[in-house]
Design a protein around this motif. Structure first.
Motif, PDB file in Angstrom:
ATOM      1  N   MET A 197      29.943 -55.408   1.055  1.00  0.00           N
ATOM      2  CA  MET A 197      30.027 -53.962   0.899  1.00  0.00           C
ATOM      3  C   MET A 197      31.466 -53.514   1.040  1.00  0.00           C
ATOM      4  O   MET A 197      32.280 -54.180   1.664  1.00  0.00           O
ATOM      5  N   GLY A 198      31.784 -52.389   0.445  1.00  0.00           N
ATOM      6  CA  GLY A 198      33.110 -51.817   0.575  1.00  0.00           C
ATOM      7  C   GLY A 198      33.038 -50.496   1.319  1.00  0.00           C
ATOM      8  O   GLY A 198      32.031 -49.790   1.272  1.00  0.00           O
ATOM      9  N   PHE A 199      34.095 -50.170   2.021  1.00  0.00           N
ATOM     10  CA  PHE A 199      34.155 -48.920   2.771  1.00  0.00           C
ATOM     11  C   PHE A 199      35.012 -47.912   2.019  1.00  0.00           C
ATOM     12  O   PHE A 199      36.109 -48.251   1.560  1.00  0.00           O
ATOM     13  N   PRO A 200      34.570 -46.663   1.906  1.00  0.00           N
ATOM     14  CA  PRO A 200      35.397 -45.639   1.268  1.00  0.00           C
ATOM     15  C   PRO A 200      36.563 -45.269   2.165  1.00  0.00           C
ATOM     16  O   PRO A 200      36.480 -45.381   3.398  1.00  0.00           O
ATOM     17  N   LEU A 201      37.652 -44.814   1.573  1.00  0.00           N
ATOM     18  CA  LEU A 201      38.808 -44.382   2.359  1.00  0.00           C
ATOM     19  C   LEU A 201      38.576 -43.031   3.015  1.00  0.00           C
ATOM     20  O   LEU A 201      39.203 -42.711   4.033  1.00  0.00           O
ATOM     21  N   SER A 202      37.676 -42.239   2.433  1.00  0.00           N
ATOM     22  CA  SER A 202      37.397 -40.907   2.983  1.00  0.00           C
ATOM     23  C   SER A 202      35.966 -40.531   2.651  1.00  0.00           C
ATOM     24  O   SER A 202      35.335 -41.114   1.761  1.00  0.00           O
ATOM     25  N   ARG A 203      35.457 -39.541   3.389  1.00  0.00           N
ATOM     26  CA  ARG A 203      34.104 -39.055   3.168  1.00  0.00           C
ATOM     27  C   ARG A 203      34.097 -37.532   3.268  1.00  0.00           C
ATOM     28  O   ARG A 203      34.854 -36.955   4.059  1.00  0.00           O
ATOM     29  N   SER A 204      33.211 -36.893   2.517  1.00  0.00           N
ATOM     30  CA  SER A 204      33.009 -35.454   2.636  1.00  0.00           C
ATOM     31  C   SER A 204      32.021 -35.200   3.761  1.00  0.00           C
ATOM     32  O   SER A 204      30.907 -35.730   3.759  1.00  0.00           O
ATOM     33  N   MET A 205      32.455 -34.415   4.764  1.00  0.00           N
ATOM     34  CA  MET A 205      31.642 -34.147   5.943  1.00  0.00           C
ATOM     35  C   MET A 205      31.489 -32.642   6.123  1.00  0.00           C
ATOM     36  O   MET A 205      32.398 -31.867   5.834  1.00  0.00           O
ATOM     37  N   SER A 206      30.333 -32.234   6.621  1.00  0.00           N
ATOM     38  CA  SER A 206      30.063 -30.817   6.814  1.00  0.00           C
ATOM     39  C   SER A 206      30.421 -30.380   8.218  1.00  0.00           C
ATOM     40  O   SER A 206      30.454 -31.185   9.158  1.00  0.00           O
ATOM     41  N   GLY A 207      30.716 -29.117   8.363  1.00  0.00           N
ATOM     42  CA  GLY A 207      31.068 -28.560   9.657  1.00  0.00           C
ATOM     43  C   GLY A 207      30.877 -27.065   9.645  1.00  0.00           C
ATOM     44  O   GLY A 207      30.303 -26.486   8.704  1.00  0.00           O
ATOM     45  N   LEU A 208      31.393 -26.422  10.686  1.00  0.00           N
ATOM     46  CA  LEU A 208      31.273 -24.983  10.827  1.00  0.00           C
ATOM     47  C   LEU A 208      32.638 -24.409  11.137  1.00  0.00           C
ATOM     48  O   LEU A 208      33.281 -24.782  12.119  1.00  0.00           O
ATOM     49  N   SER A 209      33.137 -23.542  10.275  1.00  0.00           N
ATOM     50  CA  SER A 209      34.434 -22.897  10.478  1.00  0.00           C
ATOM     51  C   SER A 209      34.229 -21.597  11.250  1.00  0.00           C
ATOM     52  O   SER A 209      33.401 -20.762  10.868  1.00  0.00           O
ATOM     53  N   VAL A 210      34.985 -21.446  12.355  1.00  0.00           N
ATOM     54  CA  VAL A 210      34.846 -20.283  13.217  1.00  0.00           C
ATOM     55  C   VAL A 210      36.143 -19.490  13.208  1.00  0.00           C
ATOM     56  O   VAL A 210      37.221 -20.035  13.502  1.00  0.00           O
ATOM     57  N   HIS A 211      36.074 -18.220  12.843  1.00  0.00           N
ATOM     58  CA  HIS A 211      37.220 -17.320  12.824  1.00  0.00           C
ATOM     59  C   HIS A 211      36.850 -16.012  13.512  1.00  0.00           C
ATOM     60  O   HIS A 211      35.687 -15.788  13.881  1.00  0.00           O
ATOM     61  N   ARG A 212      37.825 -15.144  13.660  1.00  0.00           N
ATOM     62  CA  ARG A 212      37.549 -13.850  14.275  1.00  0.00           C
ATOM     63  C   ARG A 212      36.515 -13.047  13.492  1.00  0.00           C
ATOM     64  O   ARG A 212      35.755 -12.257  14.051  1.00  0.00           O
ATOM     65  N   ASP A 213      36.485 -13.273  12.170  1.00  0.00           N
ATOM     66  CA  ASP A 213      35.562 -12.510  11.325  1.00  0.00           C
ATOM     67  C   ASP A 213      34.158 -13.111  11.273  1.00  0.00           C
ATOM     68  O   ASP A 213      33.275 -12.553  10.620  1.00  0.00           O
ATOM     69  N   GLY A 214      33.976 -14.258  11.924  1.00  0.00           N
ATOM     70  CA  GLY A 214      32.649 -14.862  11.930  1.00  0.00           C
ATOM     71  C   GLY A 214      32.678 -16.356  11.698  1.00  0.00           C
ATOM     72  O   GLY A 214      33.715 -17.012  11.842  1.00  0.00           O
ATOM     73  N   ARG A 215      31.554 -16.887  11.309  1.00  0.00           N
ATOM     74  CA  ARG A 215      31.382 -18.327  11.086  1.00  0.00           C
ATOM     75  C   ARG A 215      30.909 -18.582   9.665  1.00  0.00           C
ATOM     76  O   ARG A 215      30.206 -17.752   9.077  1.00  0.00           O
ATOM     77  N   ALA A 216      31.298 -19.775   9.166  1.00  0.00           N
ATOM     78  CA  ALA A 216      30.868 -20.137   7.816  1.00  0.00           C
ATOM     79  C   ALA A 216      30.766 -21.650   7.715  1.00  0.00           C
ATOM     80  O   ALA A 216      31.583 -22.377   8.296  1.00  0.00           O
ATOM     81  N   PRO A 217      29.765 -22.154   7.011  1.00  0.00           N
ATOM     82  CA  PRO A 217      29.674 -23.607   6.806  1.00  0.00           C
ATOM     83  C   PRO A 217      30.815 -24.096   5.924  1.00  0.00           C
ATOM     84  O   PRO A 217      31.256 -23.383   5.014  1.00  0.00           O
ATOM     85  N   ILE A 218      31.308 -25.294   6.210  1.00  0.00           N
ATOM     86  CA  ILE A 218      32.388 -25.877   5.428  1.00  0.00           C
ATOM     87  C   ILE A 218      32.074 -27.329   5.102  1.00  0.00           C
ATOM     88  O   ILE A 218      31.223 -27.950   5.733  1.00  0.00           O
ATOM     89  N   SER A 219      32.766 -27.844   4.138  1.00  0.00           N
ATOM     90  CA  SER A 219      32.737 -29.270   3.823  1.00  0.00           C
ATOM     91  C   SER A 219      34.173 -29.725   3.642  1.00  0.00           C
ATOM     92  O   SER A 219      34.922 -29.127   2.864  1.00  0.00           O
ATOM     93  N   ARG A 220      34.557 -30.732   4.400  1.00  0.00           N
ATOM     94  CA  ARG A 220      35.929 -31.224   4.327  1.00  0.00           C
ATOM     95  C   ARG A 220      35.942 -32.731   4.080  1.00  0.00           C
ATOM     96  O   ARG A 220      35.036 -33.452   4.509  1.00  0.00           O
ATOM     97  N   THR A 221      37.001 -33.176   3.406  1.00  0.00           N
ATOM     98  CA  THR A 221      37.194 -34.600   3.181  1.00  0.00           C
ATOM     99  C   THR A 221      37.963 -35.173   4.362  1.00  0.00           C
ATOM    100  O   THR A 221      39.085 -34.745   4.645  1.00  0.00           O
ATOM    101  N   LEU A 222      37.354 -36.124   5.060  1.00  0.00           N
ATOM    102  CA  LEU A 222      37.933 -36.709   6.261  1.00  0.00           C
ATOM    103  C   LEU A 222      38.203 -38.200   6.044  1.00  0.00           C
ATOM    104  O   LEU A 222      37.453 -38.886   5.335  1.00  0.00           O
ATOM    105  N   PRO A 223      39.269 -38.728   6.640  1.00  0.00           N
ATOM    106  CA  PRO A 223      39.570 -40.151   6.473  1.00  0.00           C
ATOM    107  C   PRO A 223      38.584 -41.025   7.236  1.00  0.00           C
ATOM    108  O   PRO A 223      38.111 -40.650   8.308  1.00  0.00           O
ATOM    109  N   GLU A 224      38.263 -42.160   6.684  1.00  0.00           N
ATOM    110  CA  GLU A 224      37.406 -43.132   7.347  1.00  0.00           C
ATOM    111  C   GLU A 224      38.258 -44.052   8.217  1.00  0.00           C
ATOM    112  O   GLU A 224      39.440 -44.281   7.933  1.00  0.00           O
ATOM    113  N   GLU A 225      37.683 -44.551   9.302  1.00  0.00           N
ATOM    114  CA  GLU A 225      38.305 -45.614  10.078  1.00  0.00           C
ATOM    115  C   GLU A 225      37.221 -46.601  10.472  1.00  0.00           C
ATOM    116  O   GLU A 225      36.090 -46.212  10.781  1.00  0.00           O
ATOM    117  N   VAL A 226      37.558 -47.882  10.430  1.00  0.00           N
ATOM    118  CA  VAL A 226      36.576 -48.930  10.717  1.00  0.00           C
ATOM    119  C   VAL A 226      37.221 -49.996  11.599  1.00  0.00           C
ATOM    120  O   VAL A 226      38.447 -50.138  11.632  1.00  0.00           O
TER     121      VAL A 226
END
Length: 273
Positions: free
Chosen positions: A1-30
């Motif tokens: 199997m091969g490992f990707p260099l990065s993955r799209s991961m979901s999260g929650l962005s929090v600001h003064r105006d409120g919260r919103a779901p986000i998806s960011r590309t994060l680096p993989e480490e193994v």
């Protein structure tokens, strides 16, 4: 199997105006296990790209091998839990292998974890001769910006370091990225060795601070200059001075500081703007 260099991961962005779901590309480490003649020597957390370069660079900077002809065979094997970089070495390398034995896994931010003695953490380094390498100030001041512009994985994730090889008159000719700064430099050193490029012909450029293990790797590779965007530690500076390495820090925003062996940077101050 091969490992990707990065993955799209979901999260929650929090600001003064409120919260919103986000998806960011994060680096993989193994986990990457460095295995020599059937025995695991170290396990390091690393980005899963350029593993052969990483393994060869690690072997060279650890002094386990001093030239590629001491490697009889190499293979990279992926498992569900990580990657094995397997070497079979000449019999005469067993003493060097035992001398740098590590007992624990190295987290991504650590380049010296697991060594079994204080003496090995403060090992004697080769001294780099003043062999005529000259760096133009204008190229030095651009070095970290040029390096950053070439970072494909960092552009996607904003979370990786890079090590580049700067050749006078040519710019950054080779670059490797990793979540760990020391891993990035090992990958670069391995890449240069496998391409038959002598590190003495240029300078290493880093996107990080300059700590002890980076100076040690620079000396073991035979590179005379180390340039970084951030500060050196005082111990790293002492090592660079003793090893004959030109240490350049804070190379950003139109200037840089030279902390050791400044003779390799030609004195044309007017070019630094």
């Amino acid at each position: 199997m091969g490992f990707p260099l990065s993955r799209s991961m979901s999260g929650l962005s929090v600001h003064r105006d409120g919260r919103a779901p986000i998806s960011r590309t994060l680096p993989e480490e193994v986990p990457v296990a460095l295995v020599y003649n059937g025995t695991t020597h170290a396990v390091m957390m690393a980005s899963p790209g350029d593993i052969a370069d990483f393994a060869y660079g690690f072997a060279l900077t650890e002094g386990i091998v001093t030239s590629l002809d001491q490697v009889l065979e190499f293979e990279e094997v992926s498992h569900d839990s990580g990657i094995e970089a397997r070497f079979w070495l000449r019999d005469d390398r067993q003493e060097a292998l035992s001398a740098r034995r590590r007992f624990m896994a190295g987290p991504v931010g650590c380049g010296l974890c697991g060594l079994d003695s204080l003496e090995q953490a403060n090992r004697a380094l080769p001294v780099i001769s003043d062999d005529g390498l000259k760096l133009h100030p204008a190229q030095v001041v651009r070095a970290t910006d040029d390096l950053r512009s070439l970072q494909v994985l960092h552009e996607r994730t904003r979370a990786t370091h890079a090590a580049g090889f700067l050749v006078p008159g040519q710019g950054i000719v080779t670059l490797r990225e990793d979540v760990g700064r020391h891993n990035a430099l090992d990958k670069l050193i391995g890449a240069l060795a496998r391409q038959g490029i002598d590190p003495a012909g240029g300078a290493f450029v880093m996107t990080s601070r300059l700590s002890v293990e980076l100076v040690q790797k620079c000396a073991m590779a035979g590179c005379a200059a180390l340039i970084a965007v951030s500060a050196p530690t005082s111990h790293a500076l002492r090592l660079a001075e003793a090893a004959g390495i030109t240490l350049v820090a804070f190379a950003r925003q139109g200037g840089f500081d030279i902390y050791s062996h400044p003779q390799r940077v030609i004195s044309e101050v007017s070019d630094v703007a």
